[in-house]
Design a protein around this motif. Structure first.
Motif, PDB file in Angstrom:
ATOM      1  N   THR A  12      37.727  48.437  10.573  1.00  0.00           N
ATOM      2  CA  THR A  12      38.165  49.319   9.490  1.00  0.00           C
ATOM      3  C   THR A  12      37.473  48.903   8.197  1.00  0.00           C
ATOM      4  O   THR A  12      36.980  49.734   7.442  1.00  0.00           O
ATOM      5  CB  THR A  12      39.692  49.197   9.291  1.00  0.00           C
ATOM      6  OG1 THR A  12      40.303  49.096  10.561  1.00  0.00           O
ATOM      7  CG2 THR A  12      40.225  50.379   8.558  1.00  0.00           C
ATOM      8  N   LEU A  13      37.425  47.603   7.966  1.00  0.00           N
ATOM      9  CA  LEU A  13      36.799  47.099   6.740  1.00  0.00           C
ATOM     10  C   LEU A  13      35.307  47.394   6.740  1.00  0.00           C
ATOM     11  O   LEU A  13      34.758  47.923   5.776  1.00  0.00           O
ATOM     12  CB  LEU A  13      37.023  45.595   6.598  1.00  0.00           C
ATOM     13  CG  LEU A  13      36.386  44.967   5.357  1.00  0.00           C
ATOM     14  CD1 LEU A  13      37.343  45.016   4.181  1.00  0.00           C
ATOM     15  CD2 LEU A  13      35.936  43.551   5.603  1.00  0.00           C
ATOM     16  N   LYS A  33      34.170  50.717   5.925  1.00  0.00           N
ATOM     17  CA  LYS A  33      34.603  51.132   4.587  1.00  0.00           C
ATOM     18  C   LYS A  33      35.728  52.164   4.680  1.00  0.00           C
ATOM     19  O   LYS A  33      35.748  53.145   3.951  1.00  0.00           O
ATOM     20  CB  LYS A  33      33.431  51.711   3.792  1.00  0.00           C
ATOM     21  CG  LYS A  33      32.211  50.818   3.727  1.00  0.00           C
ATOM     22  CD  LYS A  33      31.709  50.691   2.313  1.00  0.00           C
ATOM     23  CE  LYS A  33      30.613  49.670   2.101  1.00  0.00           C
ATOM     24  NZ  LYS A  33      30.240  48.803   3.172  1.00  0.00           N
ATOM     25  N   ARG A  34      36.620  51.942   5.612  1.00  0.00           N
ATOM     26  CA  ARG A  34      37.735  52.869   5.767  1.00  0.00           C
ATOM     27  C   ARG A  34      39.069  52.151   5.594  1.00  0.00           C
ATOM     28  O   ARG A  34      40.071  52.512   6.199  1.00  0.00           O
ATOM     29  CB  ARG A  34      37.671  53.534   7.138  1.00  0.00           C
ATOM     30  CG  ARG A  34      36.548  54.575   7.240  1.00  0.00           C
ATOM     31  CD  ARG A  34      36.273  54.936   8.662  1.00  0.00           C
ATOM     32  NE  ARG A  34      37.343  55.727   9.250  1.00  0.00           N
ATOM     33  CZ  ARG A  34      37.403  57.040   9.188  1.00  0.00           C
ATOM     34  NH1 ARG A  34      36.479  57.710   8.566  1.00  0.00           N
ATOM     35  NH2 ARG A  34      38.377  57.687   9.748  1.00  0.00           N
ATOM     36  N   SER A  35      39.057  51.142   4.719  1.00  0.00           N
ATOM     37  CA  SER A  35      40.273  50.350   4.520  1.00  0.00           C
ATOM     38  C   SER A  35      41.480  51.217   4.203  1.00  0.00           C
ATOM     39  O   SER A  35      42.570  50.983   4.696  1.00  0.00           O
ATOM     40  CB  SER A  35      40.073  49.359   3.376  1.00  0.00           C
ATOM     41  OG  SER A  35      39.134  48.399   3.744  1.00  0.00           O
ATOM     42  N   LEU A  36      41.273  52.222   3.353  1.00  0.00           N
ATOM     43  CA  LEU A  36      42.429  52.995   2.926  1.00  0.00           C
ATOM     44  C   LEU A  36      42.881  53.968   3.993  1.00  0.00           C
ATOM     45  O   LEU A  36      43.988  54.488   3.934  1.00  0.00           O
ATOM     46  CB  LEU A  36      42.129  53.693   1.607  1.00  0.00           C
ATOM     47  CG  LEU A  36      41.973  52.679   0.463  1.00  0.00           C
ATOM     48  CD1 LEU A  36      41.560  53.349  -0.823  1.00  0.00           C
ATOM     49  CD2 LEU A  36      43.252  51.892   0.242  1.00  0.00           C
TER      50      LEU A  36
END
Lengths: 260, 290, 435
Positions: free
Chosen positions: C40-41, C44-47
């Motif tokens: 996820t990190l 770049k989809r942390s949120l």
């Protein structure tokens, strides 16, 4: 050329991004009343140079002057045209709204647009041939039209010096021609135009003065003198390896470029 | 009368958040609103505990402090140690929110704050908490707090409107005009923090975000000018408050939750209409050169 | 403190049967979150993790309404469905309208959560007896788990670990360069789908321990903390799992030790502290490292600037002469305070000899050093005046800085590129060691 006759003077201008110089020791005087091109390969710091001159990016070392004065004293005589792609064209605004922004600096916070302002806005729109589109929403414009809107906004500022970041990128041939004619007519009114550009083929025809750069300044002078093979090779023929090695070392070791 | 006060209070929340949310979503900062609304919690709890009351001023101060802390944390992660932006936001606010919940548990017996209230508020109790002028009740406390906030926010945005629009639309042009970008950024963030804190008690942390992002996003789909976008957003926000309230009554569930659900439905409806019209418009255009 | 340690030990010794459940439950859930969160990190989809964790709530409520009871498998299935729909919607809205990604995230997250709250309160108010404990999903309660739950998590965990191990290369590539992955014929859409389902299932299980709001921290924070230590994706994944599992165990130990303390928030606080410490001390981007680097840079600059003072003196006077602190200060226009600091560094490195009453003079090695730094300075001045289009009076300041960073290799390159020049732009001699 003496400093008092110059439109822009930069003195050892250096901007460091991520501990690495993006522009390094740029030092030149530019004349008044000319169409000036700033050229160099991708990532050579052309836009950074404009931003540093306009105070949008704070230079780490050095300074620049406009009309031989600090920027803040002559800000109302300078107009800046950012890269078209730097804004979100989906923003809910009309062509007229955007051009009106060119008058904001003179209006301050709350004053309404005067009749004169409205006249200037209209006139600026006509100069770029966008008057029929005044009420069009900006998201519906083509790339060339967007660029014209940006130019109209700059003209509406009624400045003496115009700094334009890549106004010819992604525009159609007719817009390109319209823009260059506009630049020429502004020059004929005695204004100075500084244009970041990257098309070598047109450079000689468009500009009277050229600044060639690649992180460092390679040459600055009348176009016919500067535009020669040696300068072109120095600008585009790869970077100076030693220079970039030093730049990398600065970054790697987080070394300060200046210290006291 | 209760219906009236609840709907009015929610509408005031909708008004403030619609105005500020329009700026936030155009600045691609909707998630900063999310971060602030969660992160103010520890400040609120500590202020609550120290002052031992629901007095607004200490809570405002507490919330402002933790609002600053979260901004500083995000800056630290994204600028100082170069972590990607979304992760910086995620780490910072969850950390502060976790501390807030721990503090609630620690002070739990002394303070009548509970975990659920933090997340989805207790707007149903708004009409009970009245303030008095002499012996005469002049309306719920929450209403007056939100009403004063609305006056502050509306005034602040009218004064700063031109600069806020300019810095939102074209930051580098604004900077070239000599406008202080950082100042207007903080001007906006201060307004967002204030709104978030005062809305917190009635609608809770997550639902402030529904109000901040939803109505402006719906309005954005169908407007031509920024002023119009704000007006539509206010309209959507207030109508969601009214419809949400009656939905909650009908389902016998959380009022704030129902308002968020209505906000979602509004968006879905407008989104589908816009999509449908786009599609039919494309079909209408005759094939050129045929 | 001793008491606390004792409590932790008693927790780890499983003296109470329930403790074992909490221990293994937290360990497994947090470990898997750390694993999945790495991608996820990196993508770049942390949120997006934030969206999923809020959006499982309506699924849980619906599963309860339809299933009429609290059955963990139903709840996880419900949570997985709405969680997955939410990520799909975020992507759909971003792709098909002018709405930007962050707005879509904020909107979907809050609307799904609000709907979940509405449904949950509806269930509560309808007075269904077996609903008790449903609201634990909002804040999580590790202590409410039972052994069957743990076995379920462990089973799902094993499947997730095996699938991740098999697809590791694919995941790595789509995180790093999706376009390239597509170009070389990887089944990118399938990989993305499997990864997103894995993430959603992880979140759906994880809300048990930490609750919906804080679940996103378990996805984001461990891998972000690990990021400060390594660039190697395998090491990154392992570190993230270790950090996360440790926080899980430690956090639940705290909530076991102190009555009434919530598990989830403590897990998040522990893992956040690990992230702070990593940010400050981590080997990759750590502040501590750059602090040390700055100190060693400053020492080098001070040392070289001070030894440089002796160069002109050794040209004019007799090399044996001792110079007093005052003489040196006047000659170099340097405040005495800085100068004496610099001199003590030089003395330490045996570049000078003498003392404050006798005065100072350079050693043979010191003389070599002083010539070396002046040489670098003048070479650089010449180099930039030739290649940077600068007047001779503009080159000094730059060389003042750069002279300290020039390595022997670069010095050699400069000499060759400038063809072993004898004079700098100010017509001063460039001092070579031997010619």
């Amino acid at each position: 050329m003496e400093a008092q006759d110059s439109s822009i003077e930069t003195h050892d201008l250096t901007v460091i991004y991520n501990k690495k110089p993006a522009i390094w020791n740029i030092d030149f005087l530019l004349p008044k009343g000319k169409i000036i091109g700033i050229m160099g390969p991708n990532g050579s710091g052309k836009s950074t140079l404009l931003k540093a001159i306009m105070g949008i990016t704070e230079p780490n070392i050095g300074y620049s002057k406009i009309f031989n004065k600090p920027l803040d004293e002559v800000r109302d005589r300078v107009s800046y045209v950012p890269q078209r792609q730097s804004v979100d064209w989906d923003f809910p605004a009309s062509v007229y709204d955007v051009v009106a922004m060119g008058r904001f600096a003179k209006l301050g916070l709350l004053k309404r647009l005067t009749e004169e302002d409205k006249h200037i806005i209209k006139d600026s729109l006509e100069k770029v041939k966008m008057a029929p589109f005044a009420n069009r929403q900006i998201s519906q414009l083509s790339g060339g039209q967007q660029q014209r809107v940006f130019l109209a906004r700059a003209i509406a500022q009624r400045a003496d010096l115009y700094l334009m970041d890549e106004p010819f990128v992604g525009v159609d041939a007719s817009t390109e021609e319209a823009i260059i004619n506009l630049l020429k007519s502004l020059r004929d009114e005695g204004k100075t135009l500084v244009v970041v550009h990257h098309d070598l083929h047109t450079a000689q025809h468009y500009f009277e003065w050229l600044v060639m750069m690649n992180t460092r300044l390679v040459a600055s002078g009348p176009a016919e003198e500067v535009f020669n093979e040696q300068v072109l090779t120095d600008t585009y023929g790869g970077t100076l390896t030693t220079l970039s090695k030093v730049a990398n070392l600065l970054q790697e070791k987080s070394f300060p470029m200046r210290h006291k | 009368m209760n219906d009236f006060w609840i709907i009015t209070t929610a509408s005031l929340v909708a008004l403030n958040t619609a105005i500020l949310g329009s700026f936030l979503i155009m600045r691609k900062m909707a998630m900063i609103g999310d971060a602030i609304s969660h992160a103010v919690l520890p400040g609120i709890v500590i202020a609550y505990f120290i002052s031992n009351s629901r007095a607004s001023f200490p809570i405002l101060v507490g919330a402002a402090v933790s609002g600053l802390v979260v901004t500083a944390l995000i800056q630290f992660f994204s600028k100082k140690v170069k972590l990607q932006n979304d992760a910086s936001i995620g780490i910072s606010y969850t950390f502060l929110f976790a501390i807030g919940i721990i503090l609630i548990s620690a002070f739990g017996t002394n303070v009548d704050l509970d975990q659920e209230c933090v997340l989805y508020g207790e707007i149903a109790y708004v009409p009970i908490d009245l303030i008095y002028w002499g012996n005469q009740s002049i309306g719920p406390r929450q209403f007056w707090i939100l009403f004063s906030t609305a006056i502050i926010i509306v005034t602040a945005v009218i004064i700063g409107f031109r600069k806020l629009v300019l810095t939102t639309f074209d930051e580098s042009f604004a900077a070239a005009l000599g406008i202080n970008i950082v100042f207007w950024q903080y001007y906006l963030m201060a307004s967002v923090s204030l709104t978030t804190v005062v809305s917190f008690e009635s609608v809770g942390a997550v639902l402030v975000i529904a109000f901040i992002s939803g109505p402006p996003a719906t309005a954005f789909l169908i407007t031509r000018s920024f002023k119009q976008m704000i007006m539509y957003a206010i309209g959507f926000g207030i109508s969601a408050s009214i419809l949400g309230y009656y939905t909650a009554v009908w389902l016998n569930g959380s009022i704030a939750g129902a308002m968020a659900a209505v906000i979602g439905l509004q968006f879905a409806l407008v989104f589908s209409i816009v999509k449908f019209r786009q599609r039919s418009r494309i079909q209408d255009i005759p094939v050129s050169g045929a | 403190m001793m008491n606390f340690l004792k409590e932790i030990l008693s927790f780890l010794s499983f003296s109470e049967p329930n403790v074992k459940v909490v221990f293994w439950g937290s360990l497994v859930l947090c470990g898997i979150s750390g694993l999945v969160g790495t991608f996820t990190l990196l993508r770049k989809r942390s949120l997006i993790g934030d969206v999923i964790s809020h959006s499982v709530l309506p699924g849980i409520a619906l599963a309860f309404i339809l299933g009429k009871q609290k059955n963990l498998i139903y709840l996880i299935i419900g949570a997985t469905i709405t969680g997955w729909i939410s990520t799909y919607l975020v992507d759909y809205i971003t792709r098909n309208s002018k709405i930007k990604n962050d707005t879509a995230i904020a909107l979907i997250l809050s609307v799904f959560f609000g709907t979940g709250v509405l449904l949950l309160t509806h269930i509560q108010h309808s007075g269904n007896a077996s609903q008790s404990g449903l609201d634990q999903f909002i804040f999580g309660r590790a202590s409410a788990m039972n052994m069957t739950d743990v076995w379920l998590f462990a089973g799902a965990g094993i499947i997730i670990i095996i699938s991740t191990a098999i697809l590791f290369r694919g995941y790595t590539l789509i995180s790093f360069d999706e376009g390239y992955a597509r170009a070389i014929g990887f089944p990118v859409e399938w990989l993305k789908l499997i990864l997103s389902i894995t993430t959603v299932i992880t979140v759906a299980m994880g809300v048990q321990a930490v609750g919906v709001v804080l679940m996103s921290a378990l996805l984001i924070t461990p891998s972000a903390a690990a990021r400060f230590w390594t660039n190697n994706i395998r090491v990154l994944t392992i570190l993230a799992v270790v950090f996360s599992a440790f926080s899980g165990v430690f956090g639940s130990a705290i909530s076991y030790t102190y009555q009434g303390m919530p598990t989830g928030p403590w897990i998040v606080v522990v893992v956040s502290l690990i992230a702070f410490i990593s940010a400050l001390t981590g080997s990759k981007t750590g502040l501590l490292k750059s602090l040390l680097l700055r100190r060693s840079n400053n020492r080098k600059i001070l040392k070289e600037n001070t030894i440089k003072i002796f160069y002109p003196l050794s040209l004019q006077g007799t090399p044996e002469k001792y110079y007093s602190l005052e003489e040196l200060s006047v000659a170099s226009d340097t405040p005495v305070k800085i100068l004496s600091k610099g001199l003590s560094v030089l003395k330490n490195d045996h570049l000078i000899e003498g003392n404050s009453s006798l005065g100072f003079r350079v050693t043979a090695e010191g003389r070599r050093e002083s010539r070396a730094i002046v040489r670098k300075h003048r070479l650089w001045e010449l180099y930039i005046s030739r290649f940077m289009n600068l007047q001779p009076d503009h080159v000094h300041d730059d060389a003042e800085g750069i002279e300290h960073v020039i390595t022997p290799e670069i010095e050699k390159e400069l000499e060759e590129e400038l063809n072993f020049p004898l004079l700098d732009p100010h017509e001063k001699e460039i001092p070579y060691d031997q010619l």
